[in-house]
Design a protein around this motif. Structure first.
Motif, mmCIF file in Angstrom:
data_model
loop_
_atom_site.group_PDB
_atom_site.id
_atom_site.type_symbol
_atom_site.label_atom_id
_atom_site.label_comp_id
_atom_site.label_asym_id
_atom_site.label_seq_id
_atom_site.Cartn_x
_atom_site.Cartn_y
_atom_site.Cartn_z
ATOM 1 N N THR A 275 0.828 -1.202 0.000
ATOM 2 C CA THR A 275 0.000 0.000 0.000
ATOM 3 C C THR A 275 0.865 1.256 0.000
ATOM 4 O OG1 THR A 275 -0.113 0.150 2.407
ATOM 5 C CG2 THR A 275 -1.756 -1.236 1.325
ATOM 6 N N ASP B 104 -4.183 4.560 -5.716
ATOM 7 C CA ASP B 104 -5.624 4.326 -5.682
ATOM 8 C C ASP B 104 -5.917 2.857 -5.388
ATOM 9 O OD1 ASP B 104 -6.185 6.966 -6.324
ATOM 10 O OD2 ASP B 104 -6.042 6.585 -8.479
ATOM 11 N N GLU B 105 -5.014 1.967 -5.865
ATOM 12 C CA GLU B 105 -5.164 0.534 -5.628
ATOM 13 C C GLU B 105 -3.854 -0.040 -5.121
ATOM 14 O OE1 GLU B 105 -6.360 -1.316 -9.226
ATOM 15 O OE2 GLU B 105 -8.286 -0.265 -9.374
#
Length: 324
Positions: free
Chosen positions: A265, A270-271
């Motif tokens: 992360t 965004d992902e």
């Protein structure tokens, strides 16, 4: 020492975009230029002292013997070293040059690290006070024409690219780089290019899988560098170092292989970036060459291959190419 700076235009946003693009590619990669933060540079210095890591052991004596052949031709010459680093190799070379010739030389260290240029410049000023110094802070793959397009008068140049760094480029990119260099060289300018040669596979693979695990630490540290730029939460312990010789491409490949399924992360994503157990990040290639490879690259770039200097075992070569 004057230092020209071409790195100011490379902002953090472009670095982040490059890293993110590589991590979202298939297969995933990370550019080997990101190995060299302070920790990575210190680890690489340790690698060069390892018993298994042969390149410095054969390149350094070769630099000395080759410099003696060049000495008489260096009077009034600019020496431009691409990827100059800690100045250890150019010092070996310059030690063999007569002081009366060094008085007429201007040395141009080119490196992405301004700190490295400043540190090496301080060392070289004390060691060779008679020699001119002019630093260039640049990524020579990106800034070659900009930094060398306006040549300095009629002085001849010797371009030095030591350490087989060209082996990090695939054959197409390496040839394109040589073509670009040919575009900024003047007639009779020369290039002295370090190239690691094809040899016994056990020797090659041991050099990148040392018994102390220093190369593994060096490889994994690229994840810490990525964290510093992207705010990612990579844990280097979640990956294992993998290095092997790829016969089809005549190169050592270095990878980081995920030990388990992972989700990486970052506040910039965004992902999340997903890893399956066993999936790898390709971090580096180190191509190995034959004389035929070297000749083919010189021909494709429009350079004349004048000499290939090598050690007794033919493990490492310095290829002398001339602009014609």
């Amino acid at each position: 020492m004057i230092i020209e700076d071409f790195m100011q235009e490379v902002g953090e946003s472009s670095i982040r975009e490059k890293l993110l693009s590589c991590l979202r590619s298939n297969p995933k990669t990370l550019p080997c230029t990101f190995f060299y933060d302070r920790t990575g540079s210190e680890l690489f210095e340790k690698i060069t002292t390892l018993e298994e890591y042969y390149p410095p052991k054969v390149e350094i004596p070769l630099l000395r013997s080759t410099a003696r052949k060049f000495d008489g031709e260096l009077k009034g010459c600019d020496i431009v070293e691409l990827g100059s680093g800690d100045c250890s190799k150019i010092s070996v070379f310059l030690d063999e040059v007569l002081e009366e010739n060094r008085q007429t030389i201007v040395y141009y260290p080119v490196d992405v690290s301004r700190e490295a240029i400043e540190k090496s410049g301080s060392i070289l000023r004390k060691r060779y006070p008679e020699m001119g110094l002019h630093g260039i802070n640049a990524d020579f793959l990106e800034h070659l024409r900009k930094m060398l397009g306006k040549r300095r008068g009629e002085r001849r140049s010797l371009f030095c690219f030591f350490g087989s760094t060209i082996g990090n480029l695939d054959r197409t990119k390496a040839t394109e780089f040589l073509k670009d260099l040919d575009g900024v060289m003047k007639r009779e300018d020369r290039l002295l290019l370090g190239m690691d040669m094809v040899k016994d596979i056990d020797v090659l693979e041991r050099a990148y899988n040392d018994s102390q695990g220093i190369t593994a630490q060096f490889n994994k540290n690229i994840l810490n560098v990525t964290n510093s730029h992207l705010g990612t939460d990579f844990n280097p312990d979640d990956f294992e170092h993998v290095a092997f010789f790829n016969r089809n491409y005549s190169r050592i490949e270095m990878h980081l292989r995920a030990k388990r399924d992972l989700e990486v992360t970052s506040p910039l994503f965004d992902e999340d970036i997903i890893f399956k157990k066993g999936e790898t990040i390709h971090t580096e290639n180190s191509h190995k060459y034959t004389v035929d490879h070297i000749r083919g690259m010189a021909d494709a770039a429009g350079l004349f291959l004048r000499n290939v200097y090598t050690d007794d075992k033919k493990w490492f070569s310095l290829a002398e190419m001339v602009k014609v």
